[in-house]
Design a protein around this motif. Structure first.
Motif, PDB file in Angstrom:
ATOM      1  N   CYS A 134       0.844  -1.190   0.000  1.00 22.62           N
ATOM      2  CA  CYS A 134       0.000   0.000   0.000  1.00 22.62           C
ATOM      3  C   CYS A 134       0.883   1.246   0.000  1.00 22.62           C
ATOM      4  N   ALA A 135       0.987   1.904  -1.158  1.00 21.02           N
ATOM      5  CA  ALA A 135       1.888   3.043  -1.297  1.00 21.02           C
ATOM      6  C   ALA A 135       1.435   4.254  -0.499  1.00 21.02           C
ATOM      7  N   THR A 136       0.137   4.332  -0.207  1.00 19.35           N
ATOM      8  CA  THR A 136      -0.392   5.521   0.467  1.00 19.35           C
ATOM      9  C   THR A 136      -0.691   5.280   1.943  1.00 19.35           C
ATOM     10  N   CYS A 137      -0.353   4.113   2.462  1.00 17.59           N
ATOM     11  CA  CYS A 137      -0.640   3.790   3.860  1.00 17.59           C
ATOM     12  C   CYS A 137       0.446   4.332   4.799  1.00 17.59           C
ATOM     13  N   THR A 138       0.120   4.311   6.088  1.00 16.34           N
ATOM     14  CA  THR A 138       1.105   4.673   7.091  1.00 16.34           C
ATOM     15  C   THR A 138       2.237   3.653   7.080  1.00 16.34           C
ATOM     16  N   GLY A 139       3.401   4.010   7.611  1.00 16.76           N
ATOM     17  CA  GLY A 139       4.608   3.200   7.471  1.00 16.76           C
ATOM     18  C   GLY A 139       4.453   1.746   7.866  1.00 16.76           C
ATOM     19  N   ARG A 185      -5.690   4.063  -1.921  1.00 16.43           N
ATOM     20  CA  ARG A 185      -5.415   3.842  -3.335  1.00 16.43           C
ATOM     21  C   ARG A 185      -3.993   3.303  -3.517  1.00 16.43           C
ATOM     22  N   ASP A 186      -3.671   2.932  -4.773  1.00 18.60           N
ATOM     23  CA  ASP A 186      -2.329   2.436  -5.101  1.00 18.60           C
ATOM     24  C   ASP A 186      -1.960   1.253  -4.216  1.00 18.60           C
ATOM     25  N   VAL A 187      -2.795   0.205  -4.319  1.00 22.13           N
ATOM     26  CA  VAL A 187      -2.639  -1.007  -3.502  1.00 22.13           C
ATOM     27  C   VAL A 187      -2.515  -2.208  -4.429  1.00 22.13           C
TER      28      VAL A 187
END
Length: 622
Positions: free
Chosen positions: A102-107, A201-203
């Motif tokens: 997941c590019a937009t998730c928390t670390g 998004r971006d997953v």
């Protein structure tokens, strides 16, 4: 302050110098910091630097099975493709691993590893449940019972350091991760529901199976792709999602598709339908010309969201969305059907008597399309050892008799993708003898269902195993020329054979109407023949012949039978043109002879089958 490239600093200076108002400064600040800046940066990277967001996975360990937005390269795997990759070929055996990026998730949630603890049952689609649904899959995807979550691949393989959930409770409204985390602290809003734009998004999802193991996407441009020369693998029209084709075995072991010896083929497709004036779906096909005999086993039709979803064999003029075609298909839950678009951009029509349905409705089917000349017959059966059941017959004309033959699927819903699994696929020329000797090397055209002598088009409908209903037109079988409906097969002239059928129903009000069986020399209206069948309005069973082409028909004998119910038989000995006719009322009775006659047959084969005529210009019989 050496901040010449800082737009916000420039706006602040303008405000300080009283060049803009306080309200303008506030509005500009909101635009710069809150409105579209990330999107602008991403567009700059894409358009000017050729860079896009993605994840470069190790193909020796991982196979990508789903992705969205910038991490998408097509729709997710269907049920069969996913199960083959995840459950059957995982590097960790019966404890397969799935990785979410997941590019937009928390670390802590940019990379999560899902460790599956047991297999699924029935037709439950695990991947579909994770991507689109907020539930535990009817008890087949429960945290700690069916899976655990981990921060690293090594932990997932070992089953070490599983994630914890707040209050020891997995939140199904946050699919895949359940608001859980490595420490058990609640972490919200990290879910990605693939058909919701408001979630992450971006997953992308990957399974720990080396790419191309067990199931491999077909690449027609690859030089190692054998058995697919001349094929196209395309979407018809404009479906909601791109369709794909997979082969369920490695390329190095795959044999030629056209010989029917390769592994199962998986087709996935979206689209509003294959019907009406234009089509949308997915189509894998090869070029063909002339006659063809096509057989395939649709062993599974998965991810069906609409009762009118379709998959099966298609003969199609070309890959345009409104092309001429004929198709034998298994539907979502309506049974099997034959249909066609007989001319470009025209509305499709059914062939035969609508859907062929079993109880319960078949979930798989064997399908066969046989094209001879302009005549196409469609057959179905549910088991390999069953007899083929004729579903319908249609006439279709392809320009210069060239077209494409292949497999097609449509979900009948642009928001979803259906998946079909095909086995035992074969494409060949029909192995039928010619009607008569010819100086040309091309085979004589043979139509298994034909209207002789300008009769109006009749029909043949499947009723039950071994039983068919015919509707026939035509002016009669008599005199020097005939007009009738003929369902026939080719038989070599040299050998001995019997033609037998039971007539269980005959409906007509015309005395010249007839229905029965025939042995005939050719399809010409004046052809030599022998016929036995029921006649007129309860007249009885009759035997008649035409000894040579163009001769006057000779009536031999008619005997009364009650209610047109009778067995009839025509018998031909080896190396002889003598035809003898018999009948009996019950199948336990002895055969009774009606007569015998010599017929002049001119070729190496004859046509045998069911013949029926209405006996009048405007009449019909069945």
């Amino acid at each position: 302050n050496n901040r010449n490239n800082d737009l916000w600093a420039y706006i602040a200076r303008l405000h300080k110098e009283d060049e803009i108002t306080k309200e303008q400064f506030s509005q500009a600040g909101r635009i710069i910091t809150d409105k579209g800046c990330p999107e602008s940066i991403q567009q700059h990277l894409n358009d000017n630097l050729g860079l896009s967001r993605g994840y470069d996975h190790d193909v020796t360990t991982w196979t990508k099975v789903a992705g969205r937005d910038d991490l998408s390269d097509g729709h997710p795997f269907g049920l069969a493709a996913f199960n083959t990759a995840f459950f059957e070929n995982s590097l960790t055996g019966d404890k397969p691993i799935m990785m979410r990026i997941c590019a937009t998730c928390t670390g802590t949630h940019q990379k999560i590893f899902y460790r599956r603890l047991n297999a699924v049952t029935g037709t439950f689609n695990l991947l579909n449940n994770i991507l689109y649904h907020r539930n535990n899959g009817g008890g087949q995807n429960k945290w700690t019972e069916d899976f655990t979550l981990h921060s690293t691949y090594e932990d997932a393989v070992a089953g070490a350091n599983p994630w914890k959930c707040p209050g020891n409770s997995f939140n199904v409204n946050a699919p895949f991760y359940g608001d859980c985390s490595p420490t058990g602290a609640r972490v919200r809003y990290q879910e990605s529901i693939f058909n919701w734009d408001s979630t992450r998004r971006d997953v992308a999802y990957f399974v720990n199976t080396p790419e191309g193991t067990g199931v491999e996407e077909l690449d027609l441009d690859a030089t190692a792709t054998t058995g697919f020369e001349g094929f196209t693998d395309v979407d018809l029209g404009s479906p909601g999602f791109e369709g794909k084709t997979f082969i369920m075995e490695p390329k190095s072991e795959r044999r030629a598709l056209v010989e029917g010896e390769g592994g199962p083929i998986i087709l996935t497709g979206s689209g509003h339908d294959i019907w009406g004036y234009n089509d949308a779906g997915h189509f894998l096909s090869q070029p063909w010309s002339g006659d063809v005999d096509v057989i395939v086993h649709v062993s599974a039709f998965n991810d069906v969201y609409n009762i009118y979803a379709k998959t099966g064999i298609m003969l199609r003029a070309d890959n345009s969305h409104d092309a001429t075609f004929v198709m034998g298909a298994l539907s979502g839950t309506k049974g099997a059907i034959m249909f066609a678009r007989k001319a470009k951009a025209k509305h499709a029509t059914h062939g035969g008597n609508n859907y062929y349905v079993t109880n319960p409705v078949q979930k798989s089917s064997w399908i066969r399309l046989t094209k001879i000349g302009e005549g196409v017959q469609c057959f179905f059966k549910n088991n390999e050892d069953e007899e083929w059941k004729l579903k319908g017959t249609m006439s279709i004309r392809f320009p210069e008799d060239t077209y494409r033959v292949g497999l097609a699927v449509t979900s009948h819903h642009n928001s979803y993708v259906s998946e079909a699994v095909f086995e035992d696929w074969s494409v060949d020329k029909p192995s039928f003898p010619t009607i008569s000797p010819t100086v040309s090397s091309a085979p004589t055209v043979w139509h298994p269902l034909v209207e002789i002598g300008g009769a109006r088009e009749g029909s043949k409908t499947y009723v039950s195993p071994g039983k068919y209903r015919y509707r026939a037109y035509g002016t009669g079988i008599w005199g020097t020329s005939d007009s009738f409906f003929y369902d026939n097969r080719m038989r070599g002239l040299g050998g001995a054979f019997d033609v037998i059928t039971y007539i269980s129903y005959f409906n007509t009000s015309y005395g010249r109407a007839k229905g029965g069986i025939m042995i005939r020399d050719t399809n010409d209206p004046d052809s030599a023949h022998a016929f036995i069948g029921v006649r007129g309005h309860y007249v009885g069973v009759t035997f008649q012949t035409r000894a040579t082409a163009g001769a006057i028909t000779e009536h031999h004998q008619t005997n009364f039978v009650p209610n047109h119910l009778t067995w009839v038989k025509l018998s031909k000995p080896a190396d002889s043109g003598t035809i003898t006719a018999y009948y009996r009322i019950l199948d336990t009775d002895e055969w009774m002879e009606l007569g015998s006659a010599d017929i002049t047959f001119t070729g190496q084969s004859v046509q045998v089958g069911v013949a029926a005529t209405a006996g009048g210009e405007t009449a019909s019989s069945s």
